[in-house]
Scaffold this motif. Structure first.
Motif, mmCIF file in Angstrom:
data_model
loop_
_atom_site.group_PDB
_atom_site.id
_atom_site.type_symbol
_atom_site.label_atom_id
_atom_site.label_comp_id
_atom_site.label_asym_id
_atom_site.label_seq_id
_atom_site.Cartn_x
_atom_site.Cartn_y
_atom_site.Cartn_z
ATOM 1 N N TYR A 172 -16.788 -39.614 -0.831
ATOM 2 C CA TYR A 172 -16.772 -39.003 -2.165
ATOM 3 C C TYR A 172 -15.678 -37.949 -2.256
ATOM 4 N N LEU A 173 -15.593 -37.115 -1.229
ATOM 5 C CA LEU A 173 -14.605 -36.043 -1.220
ATOM 6 C C LEU A 173 -13.201 -36.575 -0.937
ATOM 7 N N GLU A 174 -13.108 -37.586 -0.090
ATOM 8 C CA GLU A 174 -11.798 -38.197 0.177
ATOM 9 C C GLU A 174 -11.249 -38.877 -1.080
ATOM 10 N N TYR A 175 -12.131 -39.410 -1.907
ATOM 11 C CA TYR A 175 -11.719 -40.070 -3.139
ATOM 12 C C TYR A 175 -10.997 -39.102 -4.076
ATOM 13 N N LEU A 176 -11.356 -37.816 -4.012
ATOM 14 C CA LEU A 176 -10.699 -36.822 -4.859
ATOM 15 C C LEU A 176 -9.200 -36.733 -4.569
ATOM 16 N N ASP A 177 -8.784 -37.021 -3.341
ATOM 17 C CA ASP A 177 -7.350 -37.039 -3.033
ATOM 18 C C ASP A 177 -6.640 -38.132 -3.838
#
Length: 477
Positions: A197-202
Motif C-alpha cells: 500500500y505504501l510502496e504504491y504511493l511512490d
C-alpha cells in the motif's frame, strides 16, 4: 499539549466540545445509531472509538477517575457485543472469528488506544479482561482467516480495507506486545500487508485512486499505525522514508481548494483527520498545518467539524503541533498532473486560488470509481460552479452487482460527454496530454475508445475534450 490550548481558537472550541461530549458519555455505554443503515456495525465502531478517545483525553486533562471508569465500561461493552461485523450479522453468523473486516480493524484500534493509555492504572483483572476481548475477537478472527486462505484485502496496494484492517491489528499487536506472546506474529503479518500500500504511493506520486475521502480513511489507519510503531521502537519506520509517503500529505489539499472538494469517485470530501497534523509535524511540513487549520475555518460554517463521528476534536488537541507558520510563497498559474492517476489540477494562484480546475483522466478500473472520465470541477474562490452528482449515502446496492444501475454512479449524473444519450463504458481509459494553444496551457483528453461500440463498430469516430487555461482569467472547454 492538552494543557495548552488557550492561544488557539480552533483548539479552545475543540476542548469545549470534548468536555461536553465526555460528560455526556458518562450516562452509559449504549450507543444510539441507525441500525438500518448500510454497514451499521461500522458506524457503531466509529462512535465507540470517538467515545473512548474523547473520554481518555478528558481524563488526562482533568484527572477525573470517572472518565477512566467509563472507558473501561465501554471496552467491556465491546466485549459483550454479539456481532462485530455487519456482513456476518446479515448472515446470522455470530462466530467471532468468522471474518476480519473494517469493523474489526477499527475496533482493534480502539482496544489498542484504551489498553496503551490506561495500562499503568489497570488492575490485573482489567488486563485479563481486555486481553480476553482481543483474543476472542481480532486476534482469533485474523488467525482463522489467515489459515483459511487469507483475507481478500491482505496486501492489496490500492484498497483502504488493507490499512484499516492491518493497521488496527498492528496497533493492537504493538500495544499488547509485552503481555500477549502471539502479538509479535500479528505485527509481522500487519507489516507485510501494509507494505505494498505504501510502496504504491511512490508510483502514484503521492496520489490516491480512491479519491480524497478514502485517502483520509485509509491513510488514517496507515499512519496511526506507522506513527505508533515509531513511538514504540524509538526509531524511524523504513516506509516513512519513501518519497511517495512524503508527497502524499499534499494530495487531499491539492483537490480541496479553499475547502471545496474537487475529487472524483465515492466520498468526494476531505473530512479533517488530525493524523494529518501529526504527519505534517513528523516531516516538518508546517505549511501543511497552516493549510489544514485554514481549511477547518473555511468548511466549519458549511459542515460542523464537531459533528464528526470520528474523535476529531480529541485528536486535534493531541496532534496539533501549536506552531504558527508564515504563509507560503504564492505560485501563479499552476498546472499539476498526477501521472499514473492522470488527474490534473490548475489554479490561478496557489494556495488560496480565485479560479481552480480539476480534470479527470485515467481509468474506470480503480476502487470506488464512477463513470466520470472527462468530468471536471470548476471553483471560483469557495463556490463550486459546475460539478457532478455523487452518492449522498451508501445503500445495499452501492457495492453490489447492480452498482451500475445507480444514477449517481454513471455518466448521466456527471458533467462529462454523452453521445446518442450514453457515456463511457467499462472498462475504459482516456489518453491525456498537456499542450499549449495560442500561448496558453491546455489539457487534451481523447476518450474515443472509452465510448465503446454500437452494432456497426465504435460509437464515435472521435470523442474528446480540450481544457484551455487562460492564465487565470477563465477556462475554455
Amino acid at each position: 499539549r492538552l494543557a495548552h490550548v488557550a492561544e488557539w481558537p480552533l483548539l479552545v472550541e475543540a476542548a469545549r466540545r470534548v468536555s461536553r461530549d465526555a460528560r455526556m458519555y458518562l450516562r452509559g455505554t449504549a450507543i444510539d445509531y441507525d441500525t438500518t443503515t448500510h454497514n451499521a456495525h461500522l458506524v457503531r465502531a466509529r462512535l465507540m472509538q470517538k467515545r473512548v478517545v474523547t473520554q481518555l483525553v478528558e481524563r488526562s486533562r482533568t484527572g477525573g477517575e470517572r472518565f477512566r471508569r467509563a472507558v473501561l465500561a465501554h471496552v467491556r461493552q465491546m466485549g459483550r457485543w454479539k456481532y462485530w461485523s455487519w456482513i456476518r450479522w446479515r448472515e446470522g453468523n455470530a462466530k467471532p472469528d468468522a471474518i476480519f473486516d473494517l469493523s474489526y480493524g477499527e475496533n482493534a484500534t480502539t482496544l489498542a488506544i484504551a489498553w496503551d493509555w490506561l495500562y499503568p492504572t489497570l488492575a490485573a483483572g482489567d488486563k485479563a479482561e481486555i486481553l480476553r476481548i482481543a483474543r476472542r475477537w481480532p486476534f482469533a478472527a485474523f488467525r482463522a482467516q489467515d489459515k483459511a486462505g487469507g483475507n481478500w484485502w491482505y496486501g492489496r496496494a490500492d484498497c483502504n480495507w488493507n490499512t484499516v484492517c492491518a493497521g488496527g491489528l498492528g496497533m493492537l499487536a504493538l500495544a499488547m506486545m509485552e503481555d500477549a506472546p502471539e502479538a509479535a506474529g500479528f505485527l509481522a503479518r500487519a507489516e507485510d500487508s501494509i507494505r505494498p500500500y505504501l510502496e504504491y504511493l511512490d508510483r502514484l506520486d503521492g496520489g490516491w485512486p480512491e479519491g480524497i475521502g478514502y485517502w483520509g480513511y485509509g491513510m488514517r489507519y496507515a499512519f496511526l499505525y506507522l506513527l505508533s510503531w515509531e513511538q514504540a521502537h524509538g526509531r524511524r519506520h523504513p516506509m516513512m522514508q519513501r518519497p511517495g509517503v512524503r508527497r502524499t500529505l499534499d494530495f487531499p489539499l491539492d483537490f480541496s481548494p479553499n475547502g471545496v472538494p474537487c475529487s472524483f469517485s465515492d466520498v468526494n470530501r476531505y473530512s479533517l483527520h488530525p493524523f494529518h497534523h501529526a504527519l505534517a509535524e513528523r516531516y516538518g511540513r508546517y505549511d501543511v498545518v497552516d493549510r489544514l487549520d485554514r481549511m477547518v475555518v473555511a468548511v466549519q460554517p458549511r459542515r460542523g467539524v464537531g459533528q464528526s463521528i470520528w474523535p476529531t476534536d480529541a485528536e486535534l488537541m493531541l496532534f496539533h503541533p501549536r506552531v504558527r507558520y508564515p504563509r507560503v510563497r504564492v505560485r501563479r498559474n499552476v498546472v499539476r498532473r498526477y501521472p499514473v492517476l492522470d488527474w490534473y489540477w490548475l489554479a490561478d494562484r496557489w494556495p488560496d486560488p480565485d479560479l481552480y480546475l480539476a480534470i479527470r483522466g485515467g481509468t474506470t478500473e480503480v476502487p470506488h470509481n464512477h463513470l466520470d472520465l472527462m468530468s471536471f470541477h470548476c471553483v471560483v474562490r469557495d463556490e463550486s460552479m459546475i460539478t457532478s452528482l455523487g452518492p449522498s449515502e451508501y445503500i445495499d446496492t452501492t457495492f453490489s452487482p447492480r452498482r451500475w444501475e445507480l444514477h449517481e454512479m454513471v455518466s448521466a449524473s456527471k458533467n462529462t460527454i454523452l453521445v446518442n444519450g450514453v457515456g463511457i463504458t467499462r472498462p475504459a481509459r482516456v489518453a491525456s496530454r498537456v499542450m499549449r494553444i495560442g500561448g496558453y496551457p491546455a489539457v487534451r483528453l481523447d476518450a474515443t475508445d472509452a465510448m465503446g461500440s454500437i452494432k456497426d463498430g465504435l460509437a464515435t469516430r472521435f470523442c474528446g475534450r480540450l481544457f484551455v487555461w487562460l492564465n487565470g482569467n477563465g477556462v475554455l472547454l
